[in-house]
Design a protein around this motif. Structure first.
Motif, mmCIF file in Angstrom:
data_model
loop_
_atom_site.group_PDB
_atom_site.id
_atom_site.type_symbol
_atom_site.label_atom_id
_atom_site.label_comp_id
_atom_site.label_asym_id
_atom_site.label_seq_id
_atom_site.Cartn_x
_atom_site.Cartn_y
_atom_site.Cartn_z
ATOM 1 N N TYR A 227 1.152 -0.847 -0.272
ATOM 2 C CA TYR A 227 0.021 -0.350 0.014
ATOM 3 C C TYR A 227 0.714 1.345 0.329
ATOM 4 O O TYR A 227 1.672 1.289 0.623
ATOM 5 N N TYR A 228 0.876 1.930 -0.604
ATOM 6 C CA TYR A 228 1.375 3.830 -0.728
ATOM 7 C C TYR A 228 0.060 4.892 0.532
ATOM 8 O O TYR A 228 -1.364 5.066 -0.192
ATOM 9 N N VAL A 229 1.196 5.462 0.459
ATOM 10 C CA VAL A 229 0.687 6.343 1.761
ATOM 11 C C VAL A 229 1.303 7.993 1.410
ATOM 12 O O VAL A 229 2.699 8.178 1.220
ATOM 13 N N LEU A 230 0.464 9.078 0.663
ATOM 14 C CA LEU A 230 1.155 9.586 0.122
ATOM 15 C C LEU A 230 0.569 11.209 1.085
ATOM 16 O O LEU A 230 -0.940 11.791 1.113
ATOM 17 N N VAL A 231 1.984 11.546 1.641
ATOM 18 C CA VAL A 231 1.787 12.473 2.336
ATOM 19 C C VAL A 231 1.811 14.323 2.191
ATOM 20 O O VAL A 231 2.931 14.835 1.090
ATOM 21 N N GLY A 232 0.838 14.884 2.164
ATOM 22 C CA GLY A 232 0.583 16.515 2.005
ATOM 23 C C GLY A 232 0.987 16.473 0.214
ATOM 24 O O GLY A 232 2.653 17.619 0.127
ATOM 25 N N VAL A 233 0.176 16.026 -0.606
ATOM 26 C CA VAL A 233 0.345 16.202 -1.755
ATOM 27 C C VAL A 233 -0.955 17.593 -2.504
ATOM 28 O O VAL A 233 -2.083 16.983 -1.789
ATOM 29 N N GLN A 234 -1.101 17.657 -3.593
ATOM 30 C CA GLN A 234 -1.665 17.827 -4.126
ATOM 31 C C GLN A 234 -1.298 17.431 -5.249
ATOM 32 O O GLN A 234 -0.573 17.662 -6.170
ATOM 33 N N GLU A 235 -2.473 16.926 -6.066
ATOM 34 C CA GLU A 235 -2.921 17.152 -7.309
ATOM 35 C C GLU A 235 -2.694 18.256 -8.736
ATOM 36 O O GLU A 235 -3.153 19.349 -8.399
ATOM 37 N N VAL A 236 -1.807 17.900 -9.143
ATOM 38 C CA VAL A 236 -0.970 19.085 -10.682
ATOM 39 C C VAL A 236 -1.395 18.143 -11.575
ATOM 40 O O VAL A 236 -1.766 19.165 -12.695
ATOM 41 N N VAL A 495 -15.241 33.457 -9.348
ATOM 42 C CA VAL A 495 -14.165 33.228 -10.538
ATOM 43 C C VAL A 495 -13.983 33.424 -11.668
ATOM 44 O O VAL A 495 -13.961 32.185 -11.786
ATOM 45 N N SER A 496 -13.708 34.334 -12.159
ATOM 46 C CA SER A 496 -13.557 33.825 -14.086
ATOM 47 C C SER A 496 -11.805 32.849 -13.412
ATOM 48 O O SER A 496 -11.483 33.890 -13.207
ATOM 49 N N LEU A 497 -11.431 32.418 -14.276
ATOM 50 C CA LEU A 497 -10.302 31.985 -14.403
ATOM 51 C C LEU A 497 -10.168 31.850 -15.740
ATOM 52 O O LEU A 497 -9.031 30.752 -16.098
ATOM 53 N N THR A 498 -9.782 32.531 -16.619
ATOM 54 C CA THR A 498 -9.389 33.270 -17.476
ATOM 55 C C THR A 498 -7.817 33.902 -17.076
ATOM 56 O O THR A 498 -7.511 34.627 -16.275
ATOM 57 N N GLY A 499 -6.892 32.795 -17.562
ATOM 58 C CA GLY A 499 -5.659 32.893 -16.991
ATOM 59 C C GLY A 499 -4.942 32.253 -16.637
ATOM 60 O O GLY A 499 -3.823 31.925 -16.213
ATOM 61 N N PHE A 500 -5.709 31.238 -16.322
ATOM 62 C CA PHE A 500 -5.337 30.831 -15.249
ATOM 63 C C PHE A 500 -4.387 29.501 -15.853
ATOM 64 O O PHE A 500 -5.187 28.622 -17.111
ATOM 65 N N ALA A 501 -3.248 28.716 -15.168
ATOM 66 C CA ALA A 501 -2.569 27.653 -16.423
ATOM 67 C C ALA A 501 -3.299 26.235 -14.543
ATOM 68 O O ALA A 501 -4.127 26.881 -14.403
ATOM 69 N N VAL A 502 -3.489 25.188 -16.274
ATOM 70 C CA VAL A 502 -3.491 23.898 -15.722
ATOM 71 C C VAL A 502 -2.614 23.833 -14.415
ATOM 72 O O VAL A 502 -1.894 23.340 -13.901
ATOM 73 N N GLY A 503 -3.427 23.591 -13.231
ATOM 74 C CA GLY A 503 -3.087 22.798 -11.932
ATOM 75 C C GLY A 503 -3.846 22.908 -11.084
ATOM 76 O O GLY A 503 -4.836 23.140 -11.445
ATOM 77 N N VAL A 504 -3.200 23.156 -9.793
ATOM 78 C CA VAL A 504 -4.375 23.209 -8.368
ATOM 79 C C VAL A 504 -3.577 24.284 -7.830
ATOM 80 O O VAL A 504 -3.226 24.896 -8.271
ATOM 81 N N TYR A 505 -5.280 24.458 -7.563
ATOM 82 C CA TYR A 505 -4.659 26.368 -6.737
ATOM 83 C C TYR A 505 -5.477 26.349 -5.269
ATOM 84 O O TYR A 505 -6.692 24.966 -4.738
ATOM 85 N N THR A 506 -4.986 27.222 -4.152
ATOM 86 C CA THR A 506 -5.520 27.130 -2.577
ATOM 87 C C THR A 506 -6.330 28.312 -2.409
ATOM 88 O O THR A 506 -6.379 29.455 -3.090
ATOM 89 N N VAL A 507 -7.929 28.314 -1.870
ATOM 90 C CA VAL A 507 -9.178 29.494 -1.512
ATOM 91 C C VAL A 507 -8.079 29.571 -0.336
ATOM 92 O O VAL A 507 -8.467 28.539 0.383
ATOM 93 N N VAL A 508 -8.328 30.555 -0.107
ATOM 94 C CA VAL A 508 -8.047 31.060 1.396
ATOM 95 C C VAL A 508 -9.144 32.045 1.687
ATOM 96 O O VAL A 508 -8.937 33.166 1.017
#
Length: 524
Positions: A227-236, A495-508
């Motif tokens: 089994y594998y655990v991925l620690v503190g990651v985000q999908e990109v 929020v419009s995502l125009t200009g956002f590159a493909v990837g993971v983002y964090t809303v704070v």
């Protein structure tokens, strides 16, 4: 060496038990003659450990024989094998207590253990694996052990065995009984971007480990995937064969491939079954892995589920699935995970565990390769593998991977040396360790909904249970790419995502009590 002289053209026997050692449960294939080689091999190795004295061996066997009527059905061999071991120890015992040893106990215990048979081979260990964990937090691992009297008296410990990243050193720790059949263990807290591999097992009073979950994860050589655990990651990024191909189309076949059937294709899988309609006899998957998806890569499809299991398996060579080029230079610590299916030892197949499954990676566009997997051990089911890319190659903008299934002829073997080989691949996902974002105390009482997620054109942000003073969106580098005015109580914004590159983002989201964080993914 059984049946020498049976074949008129040579001195080969029908079966041999002094080579190609077979073990329970990884070498079970559901055929009585083949599976019987496991217990026969255990007796033969016990004989050798007792000094190869046939008089002593036959005396033990004769005294054991009254208890050897261990009839059972396919899939329940562990109970029968354990019964035989227990009968042998009881026949050898001279004081009515096998726990303090018997005259030939060491030879019996070791001889049977060489074939995966222990006093706890009939135990059942259940576990829901942990796929992800937050960083700097101990990882709780829970299991349930089904073990009835009288065999529970032979239990020593339930074991959790783990390793960190590419380490070759496994750490074993005891799991604590938390009441009834429940056990819990803990893997120490790890920093973000860590890949933890682990498996479970039980030890008996002789200190022998059995009932490994996943099956054969401790095998040497060619272990099964743990089994594998991925620690503190985000999908990109992801290639799920359905909606997302973040790195473009992949190549089904490369120069040098020579398989005549079972060539990699992207398709809706058509299941293959030893007994049509019986899912317990599946060879090629009938379902892909992506939740809600339809497609995956498979090594050829049969014409229908009632067709013979060898109609379009991999035959007479190898077939290769190759990714497109992947630029990983923008990531600090890229981690690859993929779900694979690899069958080379089904109940109805010849020459089990004789052919290779290989996965390899290149950082120079295929000019040189490093193996990630190179194994003869398969499992009929979807299994996940995960690894840090930098543990194998230097990160470049020209990363490629290959997934190779093969069938090699073994002259003179069953069915002309061919094996029944099926493979599949789905949900190839690239992760990055989570970005460092300077935030204050995170509040859990506020509910945040982000939708759709993944998103492409816009992202809707909706909060309840608190009043938002500000909303910011961070990229994986920790840079602010969006900020807003206060939303107020029960706020909602798009929020419009125009200009956002493909990837993971964090809303704070800043609120009076602190902050709330939540991730979303932008797709093409």
């Amino acid at each position: 060496h059984v049946g020498q002289g049976f074949y008129t053209g040579n001195e080969d026997g029908i079966r041999r038990y002094d080579m190609d050692l077979k073990r329970y449960p990884e070498d079970l294939i559901g055929q009585v003659h083949s599976d019987g080689e496991i217990i026969c091999g255990a007796w033969y190795d016990t004989h050798l450990l007792m000094g190869a004295d046939w008089t002593s061996t036959m005396e033990l066997f004769i005294n054991t024989y009254p208890g050897l009527q261990a009839n059972t059905f396919n899939g329940n061999e562990g109970e029968a094998f354990t019964d035989v071991l227990l009968d042998a120890l009881q026949a050898d015992d001279d004081d009515g207590d096998i726990s303090n040893g018997t005259p030939n106990g060491n030879a019996i215990i070791v001889g049977f253990d060489m074939h995966g048979i222990t006093l706890l081979s009939n135990a059942s260990l259940y576990h829901n694996d942990v796929e992800f964990a937050p960083d700097e937090t101990d990882i709780a691992i829970n299991a349930v052990l089904d073990l009835n009297f009288p065999f529970n008296q032979y239990l020593d410990e339930v074991k959790l065995v783990y390793k960190i990243n590419d380490s070759s050193d496994w750490t074993s720790t005891d799991m604590a009984n938390t009441g009834g059949d429940n056990y819990t263990g803990s893997i120490p807290a790890q920093p973000k971007g860590t890949v933890v591999a682990y498996y479970l097992g039980v030890t008996d009073i002789n200190g022998l480990l059995s009932n490994i979950q996943p099956i054969a994860a401790n095998q040497v050589p060619h272990p099964n995937l743990p089994y594998y655990v991925l620690v503190g990651v985000q999908e990109v990024g992801i290639h799920d064969c359905d909606d997302y191909e973040d790195w473009g189309s992949w190549q089904t076949g490369v120069q040098g491939d020579n398989a005549t059937t079972g060539i990699w294709v992207l398709d809706i899988p058509t299941g293959s079954f030893g007994t049509p309609g019986d899912q317990n006899t599946v060879v090629q998957p009938y379902l892909q892995h992506t939740p809600g998806g339809e497609y995956c890569f498979v090594t050829g499809n049969a014409s229908n589920e009632a067709a013979g299991i060898g109609e379009n398996d991999v035959d007479a060579g190898k077939t290769t699935l190759q990714t497109s080029d992947i630029d990983m230079t923008e990531y600090e610590n890229p981690i690859v995970a993929y779900w694979r299916w690899y069958t080379n030892a089904p109940a109805s197949g010849a020459n089990p565990n004789a052919d290779w499954w290989q996965v390899r990676i290149s950082n120079n566009g295929g000019n040189s390769w490093t193996y990630i997997e190179n194994t003869l051990t398969g499992e009929i089911g979807w299994r996940r593998h995960a690894f840090r890319v930098s543990d194998y190659v230097t990160i470049t903008d020209d990363i490629m991977m290959q997934f190779i299934a093969s069938d090699s002829l073994q002259i003179g073997q069953n069915l002309d040396g061919g094996s029944l080989i099926e493979a599949a691949l789905d949900d190839f996902i690239l992760y990055e360790e989570e970005a460092d974002i300077n935030v204050n105390e995170v509040v859990s009482s506020v509910d945040v909904e982000l939708y759709p997620n993944p998103a492409s054109d816009l992202i809707n942000i909706e909060i309840s249970g608190g009043e938002a003073k500000a909303v910011r969106i961070f990229n994986t580098l920790g840079e602010i790419v969006y900020s807003s005015q206060p939303l107020g109580a029960f706020g909602r914004t798009s929020v419009s995502l125009t200009g956002f590159a493909v990837g993971v983002y964090t809303v704070v989201i800043d609120i009076h009590e602190g902050q709330v964080r939540k991730n979303f993914t932008v797709r093409n």
